[in-house]
Design a protein around this motif. Sequence first.
Motif, PDB file in Angstrom:
ATOM      1  N   GLN A  12      -6.646   6.689   3.546  1.00 45.82           N
ATOM      2  CA  GLN A  12      -5.246   6.012   2.523  1.00 45.82           C
ATOM      3  C   GLN A  12      -6.128   6.822   0.616  1.00 45.82           C
ATOM      4  N   VAL A  13      -7.247   6.410   0.379  1.00 48.76           N
ATOM      5  CA  VAL A  13      -8.270   6.731  -0.756  1.00 48.76           C
ATOM      6  C   VAL A  13      -8.003   8.045  -1.303  1.00 48.76           C
ATOM      7  N   LYS A  14      -8.009   8.905   0.278  1.00 46.62           N
ATOM      8  CA  LYS A  14      -8.194  10.322  -0.388  1.00 46.62           C
ATOM      9  C   LYS A  14      -6.266  11.428  -0.732  1.00 46.62           C
ATOM     10  N   GLN A  15      -5.767  10.479   0.139  1.00 47.76           N
ATOM     11  CA  GLN A  15      -4.199  10.189  -0.031  1.00 47.76           C
ATOM     12  C   GLN A  15      -3.881   9.796  -1.954  1.00 47.76           C
ATOM     13  N   SER A  16      -4.845   8.846  -2.166  1.00 52.90           N
ATOM     14  CA  SER A  16      -4.456   7.985  -3.405  1.00 52.90           C
ATOM     15  C   SER A  16      -4.556   9.121  -4.543  1.00 52.90           C
ATOM     16  N   GLN A  50       0.689  -1.036   0.036  1.00 52.89           N
ATOM     17  CA  GLN A  50      -0.212   0.121   0.021  1.00 52.89           C
ATOM     18  C   GLN A  50       0.931   1.115   0.423  1.00 52.89           C
ATOM     19  N   ASP A  51       1.709   1.232   0.806  1.00 56.60           N
ATOM     20  CA  ASP A  51       2.708   2.533   0.692  1.00 56.60           C
ATOM     21  C   ASP A  51       3.381   2.703  -0.553  1.00 56.60           C
ATOM     22  N   ASP A  52       4.070   1.716  -1.518  1.00 58.84           N
ATOM     23  CA  ASP A  52       4.484   1.843  -2.670  1.00 58.84           C
ATOM     24  C   ASP A  52       3.557   2.495  -3.405  1.00 58.84           C
ATOM     25  N   ALA A  58      -4.158   9.795 -11.868  1.00 57.10           N
ATOM     26  CA  ALA A  58      -4.110  10.695 -12.705  1.00 57.10           C
ATOM     27  C   ALA A  58      -5.672  10.779 -12.905  1.00 57.10           C
ATOM     28  N   ASP A  59      -5.459  12.641 -13.407  1.00 60.43           N
ATOM     29  CA  ASP A  59      -6.756  13.153 -14.341  1.00 60.43           C
ATOM     30  C   ASP A  59      -7.900  12.977 -13.258  1.00 60.43           C
ATOM     31  N   GLY A  60      -7.881  13.290 -11.780  1.00 64.20           N
ATOM     32  CA  GLY A  60      -8.476  13.909 -10.545  1.00 64.20           C
ATOM     33  C   GLY A  60      -9.175  11.729 -10.517  1.00 64.20           C
ATOM     34  N   GLY A  61      -8.151  10.828 -10.426  1.00 59.11           N
ATOM     35  CA  GLY A  61      -8.844   9.450 -10.231  1.00 59.11           C
ATOM     36  C   GLY A  61      -8.329   9.443  -9.115  1.00 59.11           C
ATOM     37  N   ARG A  62      -9.114   7.654  -8.268  1.00 58.77           N
ATOM     38  CA  ARG A  62      -8.544   7.546  -6.944  1.00 58.77           C
ATOM     39  C   ARG A  62      -8.615   6.531  -6.803  1.00 58.77           C
ATOM     40  N   ALA A  63      -7.590   5.160  -5.695  1.00 58.98           N
ATOM     41  CA  ALA A  63      -7.783   4.149  -5.883  1.00 58.98           C
ATOM     42  C   ALA A  63      -9.111   3.525  -5.594  1.00 58.98           C
ATOM     43  N   GLU A  76      -6.349  -6.120  -5.745  1.00 54.58           N
ATOM     44  CA  GLU A  76      -5.752  -5.596  -6.393  1.00 54.58           C
ATOM     45  C   GLU A  76      -5.544  -3.851  -6.377  1.00 54.58           C
ATOM     46  N   ILE A  77      -5.099  -2.882  -5.880  1.00 54.89           N
ATOM     47  CA  ILE A  77      -5.485  -1.618  -5.656  1.00 54.89           C
ATOM     48  C   ILE A  77      -4.731  -0.947  -6.379  1.00 54.89           C
ATOM     49  N   VAL A  78      -6.066  -0.550  -7.730  1.00 57.38           N
ATOM     50  CA  VAL A  78      -5.237   0.220  -9.351  1.00 57.38           C
ATOM     51  C   VAL A  78      -5.784   1.876  -9.165  1.00 57.38           C
ATOM     52  N   CYS A  79      -5.072   2.693  -9.849  1.00 54.58           N
ATOM     53  CA  CYS A  79      -6.246   4.025 -10.148  1.00 54.58           C
ATOM     54  C   CYS A  79      -7.244   3.879 -10.974  1.00 54.58           C
TER      55      CYS A  79
END
Length: 381
Positions: free
Chosen positions: A122-126, A101-103, A131-136, A326-329
């Motif tokens: 953490q979601v806010k941090q993502s 998660q940290d990476d 990119a482009d106003g996205g999030r995890a 899998e956590i992804v933008c």
Amino acid sequence: MKPQRKAGPRTRALGAVAVCGALALTACGANGGSAPSPRPSAPPPSPSAATGAIACGKAATLRASGSTAQQYAMKYWITTYTRACAGTKIAYDGNGSGAGQDDFLHGRTAFAGSDSPLDADQVKQSEKVCADGGRAIHLPIVGGPIAVAFHLPGVDRLVLDAPTLAKIFNGRITRWDDPAIAGLNKDAKLPATPIRTFHRSDSSGTTDNFTAYLAATARDAWPYPHAKEWPAQGGGSAKGSADLAAQVQRTTGGIGYVELPYAVDRMLRTVSVATGAATPADANVIAASHAIAGARTVNTGHDVILDLDYGTKVPGAYPIDVVTYEIVCDKGNKPETWPATKAFLAYMASQKGQQNLTFQGYATLPAKVVDAVRREIGTLS
């Protein structure tokens, strides 16, 4: 409580073969403590077959990290995908869910594997790395049992329930012939050997799920909330599941929690868990699939998150399980790797990507969950 879960007939059949054949940690429906067989690796599809089923993204070098729970599956996926998609290189570092998660949140990886969802902060941090106003977002890809492995010569089968497990890992039961253990194992000759517990020293989704089980089912004996860092005092520790399994293997009286493939690789016996059903549940992929099938799906936006029922009493359902996300933008984080990331995720969630996982020691996720994940991957922009 942290969320975390039927696949088609072919997948279920493969699961039955895996458990009742060479993969089984226990005799199917019989002796839960019989000696495990080595974990076989299902042969990857031939290059021509793989090429016909995998849609390759733009060639790139991907770096990902996180969950040790999915490390065997990731090795299989990477081998198969890169064989079909020349020019793409993928490196996965199984450094634990917390480190993964940290990476990801610091922009070092294309995606993270985690057995625990990100929290709201953490979601806010993502948003800073997406990119482009996205999030995890979270995409569940694989599940499996967390085996409680033990090393106690002369004891072939061991049954424990949640309160007894909690007291063992909380240091309140310290010898293997304790009356609480003996009461659950009337036919076993339990020695007076001291109990040596082992837990993960790193930030771990496996720890998070194991402590969530204890917190949900043994509140009087386990006064801690679930957490990725081990909360109790005492016991030995090890970084990563492989090292923890090794510690249990070399320690007479040892006990620890690891994902099923690590217990199989070390030929460790595993605890059968008394859940309140007529018979204790064994740690195998079919029993885990039964439990995961009862999870509640929590869909928020593009997230697909599963809420496991740790207190399940469904016959044959093993209650201590993990689901890896899998956590992804949702809109990518690196333009040069985003097409390959989407293509690799699509392969992992595809029928070909999912069909051999039981041979690696993993449980099947419900068809409706896998279908939802495939739809979400299709919407990634």
